[in-house]
Design a protein around this motif. Structure first.
Motif, PDB file in Angstrom:
ATOM      1  N   ASP A  32       0.856  -1.175   0.000  1.00 57.94           N
ATOM      2  CA  ASP A  32       0.000   0.000   0.000  1.00 57.94           C
ATOM      3  C   ASP A  32       0.894   1.228   0.000  1.00 57.94           C
ATOM      4  N   PRO A  33       0.892   1.949  -1.135  1.00 57.21           N
ATOM      5  CA  PRO A  33       0.015   1.824  -2.281  1.00 57.21           C
ATOM      6  C   PRO A  33       0.468   0.707  -3.230  1.00 57.21           C
ATOM      7  N   GLN A  34      -0.380   0.406  -4.188  1.00 50.21           N
ATOM      8  CA  GLN A  34      -0.053  -0.565  -5.223  1.00 50.21           C
ATOM      9  C   GLN A  34       0.684   0.183  -6.343  1.00 50.21           C
ATOM     10  N   ILE A  35       1.958   0.462  -6.111  1.00 52.17           N
ATOM     11  CA  ILE A  35       2.771   1.194  -7.085  1.00 52.17           C
ATOM     12  C   ILE A  35       2.778   0.478  -8.428  1.00 52.17           C
ATOM     13  N   ARG A  36       2.679  -0.825  -8.394  1.00 53.59           N
ATOM     14  CA  ARG A  36       2.425  -1.682  -9.553  1.00 53.59           C
ATOM     15  C   ARG A  36       1.414  -2.721  -9.083  1.00 53.59           C
ATOM     16  N   ALA A  37       0.455  -3.044  -9.922  1.00 50.27           N
ATOM     17  CA  ALA A  37      -0.565  -4.033  -9.545  1.00 50.27           C
ATOM     18  C   ALA A  37       0.115  -5.350  -9.188  1.00 50.27           C
ATOM     19  N   GLY A  38      -0.092  -5.792  -7.957  1.00 44.07           N
ATOM     20  CA  GLY A  38       0.512  -7.025  -7.481  1.00 44.07           C
ATOM     21  C   GLY A  38       1.733  -6.815  -6.603  1.00 44.07           C
ATOM     22  N   TYR A  39       2.094  -5.572  -6.342  1.00 43.83           N
ATOM     23  CA  TYR A  39       3.220  -5.278  -5.450  1.00 43.83           C
ATOM     24  C   TYR A  39       2.937  -5.869  -4.074  1.00 43.83           C
ATOM     25  N   CYS A  40       3.875  -6.682  -3.583  1.00 48.07           N
ATOM     26  CA  CYS A  40       3.708  -7.359  -2.297  1.00 48.07           C
ATOM     27  C   CYS A  40       4.940  -7.186  -1.423  1.00 48.07           C
ATOM     28  N   LEU A  41       4.765  -7.509  -0.158  1.00 48.75           N
ATOM     29  CA  LEU A  41       5.868  -7.526   0.787  1.00 48.75           C
ATOM     30  C   LEU A  41       5.818  -8.811   1.590  1.00 48.75           C
ATOM     31  N   LEU A  42       6.969  -9.174   2.141  1.00 49.82           N
ATOM     32  CA  LEU A  42       7.073 -10.309   3.047  1.00 49.82           C
ATOM     33  C   LEU A  42       7.663  -9.793   4.351  1.00 49.82           C
ATOM     34  N   TYR A  43       6.918 -10.007   5.448  1.00 48.22           N
ATOM     35  CA  TYR A  43       7.368  -9.616   6.781  1.00 48.22           C
ATOM     36  C   TYR A  43       7.722 -10.879   7.552  1.00 48.22           C
ATOM     37  N   PRO A  44       8.894 -10.931   8.176  1.00 48.39           N
ATOM     38  CA  PRO A  44       9.221 -12.121   8.961  1.00 48.39           C
ATOM     39  C   PRO A  44       8.441 -12.143  10.278  1.00 48.39           C
ATOM     40  N   THR A 111      13.863   1.226 -16.314  1.00 49.72           N
ATOM     41  CA  THR A 111      15.194   0.731 -15.953  1.00 49.72           C
ATOM     42  C   THR A 111      15.698   1.285 -14.624  1.00 49.72           C
ATOM     43  N   LYS A 112      14.816   1.913 -13.891  1.00 45.85           N
ATOM     44  CA  LYS A 112      15.213   2.524 -12.616  1.00 45.85           C
ATOM     45  C   LYS A 112      14.527   1.824 -11.451  1.00 45.85           C
ATOM     46  N   PRO A 113      15.092   1.961 -10.244  1.00 40.73           N
ATOM     47  CA  PRO A 113      14.412   1.400  -9.070  1.00 40.73           C
ATOM     48  C   PRO A 113      13.025   2.008  -8.911  1.00 40.73           C
ATOM     49  N   ILE A 114      12.112   1.205  -8.425  1.00 42.02           N
ATOM     50  CA  ILE A 114      10.718   1.638  -8.270  1.00 42.02           C
ATOM     51  C   ILE A 114      10.602   2.860  -7.359  1.00 42.02           C
ATOM     52  N   TRP A 115      11.575   3.060  -6.502  1.00 43.52           N
ATOM     53  CA  TRP A 115      11.527   4.174  -5.535  1.00 43.52           C
ATOM     54  C   TRP A 115      11.623   5.525  -6.233  1.00 43.52           C
ATOM     55  N   LEU A 116      12.075   5.519  -7.509  1.00 41.24           N
ATOM     56  CA  LEU A 116      12.151   6.770  -8.257  1.00 41.24           C
ATOM     57  C   LEU A 116      10.858   7.078  -9.001  1.00 41.24           C
ATOM     58  N   ASP A 117       9.893   6.171  -8.935  1.00 43.97           N
ATOM     59  CA  ASP A 117       8.585   6.398  -9.532  1.00 43.97           C
ATOM     60  C   ASP A 117       7.803   7.390  -8.653  1.00 43.97           C
ATOM     61  N   ASP A 118       6.692   7.870  -9.152  1.00 45.20           N
ATOM     62  CA  ASP A 118       5.892   8.853  -8.418  1.00 45.20           C
ATOM     63  C   ASP A 118       4.892   8.138  -7.507  1.00 45.20           C
ATOM     64  N   TRP A 119       5.284   7.901  -6.263  1.00 42.41           N
ATOM     65  CA  TRP A 119       4.442   7.201  -5.298  1.00 42.41           C
ATOM     66  C   TRP A 119       3.228   8.024  -4.896  1.00 42.41           C
ATOM     67  N   ALA A 120       3.296   9.331  -5.063  1.00 46.25           N
ATOM     68  CA  ALA A 120       2.174  10.193  -4.673  1.00 46.25           C
ATOM     69  C   ALA A 120       0.939   9.943  -5.537  1.00 46.25           C
ATOM     70  N   ILE A 121       1.139   9.449  -6.748  1.00 48.58           N
ATOM     71  CA  ILE A 121      -0.009   9.201  -7.617  1.00 48.58           C
ATOM     72  C   ILE A 121      -0.338   7.706  -7.716  1.00 48.58           C
ATOM     73  N   ALA A 122       0.366   6.876  -6.959  1.00 53.67           N
ATOM     74  CA  ALA A 122       0.106   5.432  -6.990  1.00 53.67           C
ATOM     75  C   ALA A 122      -1.265   5.128  -6.390  1.00 53.67           C
ATOM     76  N   LYS A 123      -1.886   4.085  -6.907  1.00 53.00           N
ATOM     77  CA  LYS A 123      -3.211   3.676  -6.443  1.00 53.00           C
ATOM     78  C   LYS A 123      -3.124   3.105  -5.033  1.00 53.00           C
ATOM     79  N   PRO A 124      -3.848   3.674  -4.071  1.00 53.01           N
ATOM     80  CA  PRO A 124      -3.849   3.097  -2.723  1.00 53.01           C
ATOM     81  C   PRO A 124      -4.470   1.702  -2.737  1.00 53.01           C
ATOM     82  N   TYR A 125      -4.013   0.845  -1.825  1.00 58.15           N
ATOM     83  CA  TYR A 125      -4.656  -0.455  -1.665  1.00 58.15           C
ATOM     84  C   TYR A 125      -6.122  -0.225  -1.331  1.00 58.15           C
TER      85      TYR A 125
END
Length: 143
Positions: A32-44, A111-125
């Motif tokens: 959250d947000p879904q910067i790309r549809a299907g973006y997931c995380l794994l928490y130990p 070709t860049k890390p996702i962190w350089l994308d515009d997270w402010a306009i990413a679709k919230p979960y």
């Protein structure tokens, strides 16, 4: 206590809506947000500060779960690849990002890390609009 600690507590309590479910090493969740549809995380679970705090067995489980999560993301989204990142600079607790990527992304971000994308306009979960993807990932992972 970090946000990762709080998210793991919410997963354990069944109150984190974006939680996919319990894996052997921890919790798979939609980002959250879904910067790309299907973006997931794994928490130990239990939460540790970083990968090097895990013993060999726990570390192997974490890597295996991250790979399984990526397999599910690829199968369910049709992405061309999954980028994996473990940072921990903002939230100093182990967590891994699994980010689907496509070859037809705009040149400025492809070709860049996702962190350089515009997270402010990413679709919230959103539990409603993300329900089908969430359920299909859960089925694929057997969660």
């Amino acid at each position: 206590m970090t946000a990762i600690h709080r998210f793991v507590e919410e997963c354990r309590a069944g109150t984190l809506a974006r939680c996919l479910g319990r894996m052997p090493s921890g919790w798979a969740v939609l980002g959250d947000p879904q910067i790309r549809a299907g973006y997931c995380l794994l928490y130990p679970d239990p939460v540790v500060g970083h990968l090097n705090e895990l013993d060999a067995e726990a570390r192997a489980k974490f890597w295996a779960d991250l790979g399984r999560l990526g397999d599910a993301i690829l199968a369910e989204t049709g992405a061309d690849r999954v980028n994996y990142e473990i940072l921990g600079n903002q939230e100093p607790a182990l967590h891994a990002h699994a980010i689907p990527r496509w070859v037809d992304e705009p040149e400025v971000v492809r070709t860049k890390p996702i962190w350089l994308d515009d997270w402010a306009i990413a679709k919230p979960y959103d539990p409603e609009s993300d329900r089908m993807l969430q359920e299909s990932l859960q089925r694929r992972l057997g969660l």
